[in-house]
Scaffold this active site. Sequence first.
Site, PDB file in Angstrom:
ATOM      1  N   GLY A  78     -12.634-121.281  25.764  1.00  0.00           N
ATOM      2  CA  GLY A  78     -12.997-120.588  26.793  1.00  0.00           C
ATOM      3  C   GLY A  78     -13.438-119.263  26.805  1.00  0.00           C
ATOM      4  O   GLY A  78     -12.525-118.595  25.706  1.00  0.00           O
ATOM      5  N   ARG A 142     -16.430-126.090  22.793  1.00  0.00           N
ATOM      6  CA  ARG A 142     -15.314-126.503  22.464  1.00  0.00           C
ATOM      7  C   ARG A 142     -15.337-127.659  21.496  1.00  0.00           C
ATOM      8  O   ARG A 142     -14.320-128.393  21.238  1.00  0.00           O
ATOM      9  CB  ARG A 142     -14.745-127.044  23.644  1.00  0.00           C
ATOM     10  CG  ARG A 142     -14.145-126.116  25.028  1.00  0.00           C
ATOM     11  CD  ARG A 142     -13.159-126.643  25.799  1.00  0.00           C
ATOM     12  NE  ARG A 142     -12.788-125.531  26.704  1.00  0.00           N
ATOM     13  CZ  ARG A 142     -11.901-124.682  26.465  1.00  0.00           C
ATOM     14  NH1 ARG A 142     -11.140-124.330  25.409  1.00  0.00           N
ATOM     15  NH2 ARG A 142     -11.764-123.735  27.615  1.00  0.00           N
ATOM     16  N   ASP A 173      -6.462-124.363  19.651  1.00  0.00           N
ATOM     17  CA  ASP A 173      -7.356-125.424  18.787  1.00  0.00           C
ATOM     18  C   ASP A 173      -8.200-125.045  18.016  1.00  0.00           C
ATOM     19  O   ASP A 173      -8.579-125.484  16.806  1.00  0.00           O
ATOM     20  CB  ASP A 173      -8.358-126.294  19.929  1.00  0.00           C
ATOM     21  CG  ASP A 173      -7.286-126.945  20.995  1.00  0.00           C
ATOM     22  OD1 ASP A 173      -6.092-127.391  20.319  1.00  0.00           O
ATOM     23  OD2 ASP A 173      -7.493-127.097  22.175  1.00  0.00           O
ATOM     24  N   LYS A 199      -7.208-115.386  20.571  1.00  0.00           N
ATOM     25  CA  LYS A 199      -8.085-115.278  22.055  1.00  0.00           C
ATOM     26  C   LYS A 199      -7.266-116.432  22.906  1.00  0.00           C
ATOM     27  O   LYS A 199      -7.248-117.607  22.564  1.00  0.00           O
ATOM     28  CB  LYS A 199      -9.395-115.454  21.632  1.00  0.00           C
ATOM     29  CG  LYS A 199     -10.212-115.539  22.992  1.00  0.00           C
ATOM     30  CD  LYS A 199     -11.179-117.015  23.207  1.00  0.00           C
ATOM     31  CE  LYS A 199     -10.304-118.067  23.346  1.00  0.00           C
ATOM     32  NZ  LYS A 199     -10.971-119.307  23.698  1.00  0.00           N
ATOM     33  N   THR A 200      -7.296-116.201  24.031  1.00  0.00           N
ATOM     34  CA  THR A 200      -7.183-117.105  25.191  1.00  0.00           C
ATOM     35  C   THR A 200      -6.449-116.183  26.299  1.00  0.00           C
ATOM     36  O   THR A 200      -5.374-115.570  26.187  1.00  0.00           O
ATOM     37  CB  THR A 200      -6.223-118.409  24.994  1.00  0.00           C
ATOM     38  OG1 THR A 200      -5.838-118.967  26.149  1.00  0.00           O
ATOM     39  CG2 THR A 200      -5.037-118.235  24.492  1.00  0.00           C
ATOM     40  N   ASP A 202      -4.915-117.863  28.704  1.00  0.00           N
ATOM     41  CA  ASP A 202      -3.597-118.422  28.599  1.00  0.00           C
ATOM     42  C   ASP A 202      -2.455-117.607  28.329  1.00  0.00           C
ATOM     43  O   ASP A 202      -1.463-117.893  28.754  1.00  0.00           O
ATOM     44  CB  ASP A 202      -3.505-119.879  28.258  1.00  0.00           C
ATOM     45  CG  ASP A 202      -4.640-120.564  29.212  1.00  0.00           C
ATOM     46  OD1 ASP A 202      -5.423-120.054  30.035  1.00  0.00           O
ATOM     47  OD2 ASP A 202      -4.688-121.624  28.553  1.00  0.00           O
TER      48      ASP A 202
HETATM   49  P1  FBP Z   1      -8.923-121.361  25.944  1.00  0.00           P
HETATM   50  O1  FBP Z   1      -7.542-121.892  25.576  1.00  0.00           O
HETATM   51  O2  FBP Z   1      -9.946-121.951  25.081  1.00  0.00           O
HETATM   52  O3  FBP Z   1      -9.156-119.994  25.721  1.00  0.00           O
HETATM   53  O4  FBP Z   1      -9.460-121.605  27.388  1.00  0.00           O
HETATM   54  C1  FBP Z   1      -8.483-121.587  28.145  1.00  0.00           C
HETATM   55  C2  FBP Z   1      -8.982-121.880  29.540  1.00  0.00           C
HETATM   56  O5  FBP Z   1      -9.450-120.867  30.326  1.00  0.00           O
HETATM   57  C3  FBP Z   1      -7.863-122.510  30.635  1.00  0.00           C
HETATM   58  O6  FBP Z   1      -7.047-121.554  31.102  1.00  0.00           O
HETATM   59  C4  FBP Z   1      -8.531-123.602  31.315  1.00  0.00           C
HETATM   60  O7  FBP Z   1      -7.920-124.856  31.608  1.00  0.00           O
HETATM   61  C5  FBP Z   1      -9.603-124.205  30.326  1.00  0.00           C
HETATM   62  O8  FBP Z   1     -10.022-122.950  29.680  1.00  0.00           O
HETATM   63  C6  FBP Z   1     -10.789-124.578  31.322  1.00  0.00           C
HETATM   64  O9  FBP Z   1     -11.663-125.039  30.243  1.00  0.00           O
HETATM   65  P2  FBP Z   1     -13.332-124.978  30.455  1.00  0.00           P
HETATM   66  O10 FBP Z   1     -14.069-123.854  30.285  1.00  0.00           O
HETATM   67  O11 FBP Z   1     -13.662-126.157  29.447  1.00  0.00           O
HETATM   68  O12 FBP Z   1     -13.557-125.546  31.788  1.00  0.00           O
END
Ligand code: FBP
Length: 554
Positions: A78, A142, A173, A199-200, A202
Site C-alpha cells: 500500500g 502486492r 510482507d 514503510k506502512t 499501519d
Molecule cells: P501496507 O501494509 O502494504 O503498507 O498497507 C497497509 C494498508 O493501507 C492497510 O491499512 C489496509 O488494510 C491495506 O493496506 C489495504 O490494502 P489494499 O490497498 O490492497 O486495499
Amino acid sequence: MASHESLESYRVEFQPKVPHALRDISTLSFVNEHRVTVDEEIRSLLSHLDNDWVLKCIPSTVVFPRAPLRVGVVLSGGPAPGGHTVIAGLFDALHEWSPESILIGFEDGPRGLLKNAARQLTQEEIDRVRNTGGFSLLGTGRLKIESAEEIAQVAATVQSHNLDGLVLIGGDDSNTDAAILAESFRSQGIHTCVIGIPKTIDGDLQSPEIPISFGFDTACKVYAVTIGNIGKDILSSKNTYFFVRLMGRVASHITLECALRTQPNMAVISEEVAAREMTLPDLVHDTADLVEERYAAGRPYGLVLVPEGVIEQMANVKQLIAELNDLFAPSHHMSSAIKQCQTLTERLEYVSDTISEVSRLCLSMFPQAIKEQLVYERDPHGNVQVSKIETARLLALLVQAELRTRAAHTGTQTPFSFQTAFCGYEGRSSFPSNFDCTYCYSLGRLATSLIARKMTGFMAGITGLHLPVSEWEPHAVPFASLLHFERRGGARKPVIRKTLVDLSGSLFRYFVDHRQAWRLCDNYLQPGPLQFFGPPSLVDTPCLSVTLRSSTLP
Ligand code: FBP
C-alpha cells in the site's frame, strides 16, 4: 506540471534536514552496536547473511574508494506518504557518492522485478516528485515473490542491470521477500545487496531501532483532521452518532494515535479486544451501553472510532476467519472450486457448507453484505482484505438491533441514528508531513550508505526521532532479527513480525487514563489541516506515538 502557486510547487522545493551522522556519506562507518536474538530456524534459512548484530552508523574519517553505484528501487504494498522522498534521498546520496551512479526504478511493485519492467530515473523526474504523496512515480503492487522460479527471475533481472544494490520500500510482507532475496543472492554469489525501508501507514513495522514506519505520521494527521471535523459536525447537530473506521489491517496504532489527537467518546483497540477475548456481541453491548449512558446524560450523539482490523481479533470471529483463510489458500484442495463460483452469493453458500459448525453459527450473525465481504479474495500474502469489510457499519447496525431488543424488554427506546465514515486510502497518498519528509530523506541516504559499503540483508532504521534531527541515529537492522513464523495461506511461513499496540505501554496507558473522561463529555479536539508553514511546533513535531512514547507521561 505544478503551477507556480500550487502547494505542490512549494513541497518539491522543501529541503529536509539531515542527521549529523548521515551528512557526509563518503566517510561514515557502521560499527557493531548490540547483539540480537535470532530464531534458530530463521538463522538457518538466512545462513549466508550477517544476522547477529545491529550496527550503528557513525561519522568517521575513513574515506572509502568511490566507484559509481548502480542501484534499483521498488515501491511495494500500500502507498505511504514519503515514498517519493525516500527515492529522492537515495538519488541525491548516490550522486554525492559518485556523479556517475545510476538509480533504476522498477515499475508496479515486485511485478516490475519479475518482468524486468524498469527505467533509469532522471534528475528531472525526481525533482518533480520530491516530497509529494503516493507511489505514482513507479506505481506499486502486492505481488509476492516466493517460488524458486520467481526468485530466479528476480536474480536474472538484477544481474541484467548489474545492480550493486536493490532497495525494497515496503511493509512486513515486502521486507520478508527482501530477506529471502538477500539470502538467495548471497548464496549464489550475486553481488547485489538488498536493503529494506520500513514503510506502512499501519505503523506496525517496528523494532527498537525502527521506532515507527514512515507514512504513519502523515496518515494519522490526515485522519485526525477528518475525525476532528466530524466531531465539530456532531456537536453542531447533536443528534447523530458517527462510527469512523480507520485503516490498520492488524494493529490499532492508527486508531490509538487518532484517539489521542481527537478524544472521541469511544475508540476500539483491537489488541485490547483480543487480550480480553471479547466477542462481537461483547463489543456491541459495550457500545450500546455508551449510547444509553450518553442519552441519559442528555447527549443522543457521539463519536466512535473502529479499527478495520478488529474484525479479525474478536474471539468468535477469529476462528471463522482462520478457517476461511485456509480454504482460500492456493494450496487448499477446495480453493479452485471456490474461485469458480460465479457470484459472491454462490461462493458464500459453498463456503458455509464447508466450515465448522461454530464458524457457520458465527457467520450467521452478520448481515448479508458483510458475509459477502468476508469471502472476498485474500491478498497475495494470504491476508484478509479488511479494508473492504464495513466493520463500522456492522457495529452500528448491530448496536441499533441491540437497542431495539433492549427496548422490547424495558419499554423505553433509546434514540439512535448513525452515519459511518472511512479514514482509509486518502491518508496513504497525502503530501507527506515535514516529519515524514525528513525521516524518508534520511532513510534514502542511509540505504545508499549501506549499499556503498556492500552490506546486505538489513533494514534501515533510525532512532531518536523525538530529538532534533541532527541527533537522529541511523542503524542497520538484520532482517533475521525481525522475522518469525506465522500461519499464512494455509501454511507455516517466515514473515516479519508485526508490532502490535503494547497494552502495558505508556501510550495505551495514557489513553486508558483519559478515555473515561471522554466517554460522557464532549471533549472532541479539532486538530485542523496538516501544516507545512509556520512555527516548528506546528509543522515539525512528529506524531504522539513517537513523542509520547519517548517521554515520561504525567
Ligand atoms: P501496507 O501494509 O502494504 O503498507 O498497507 C497497509 C494498508 O493501507 C492497510 O491499512 C489496509 O488494510 C491495506 O493496506 C489495504 O490494502 P489494499 O490497498 O490492497 O486495499
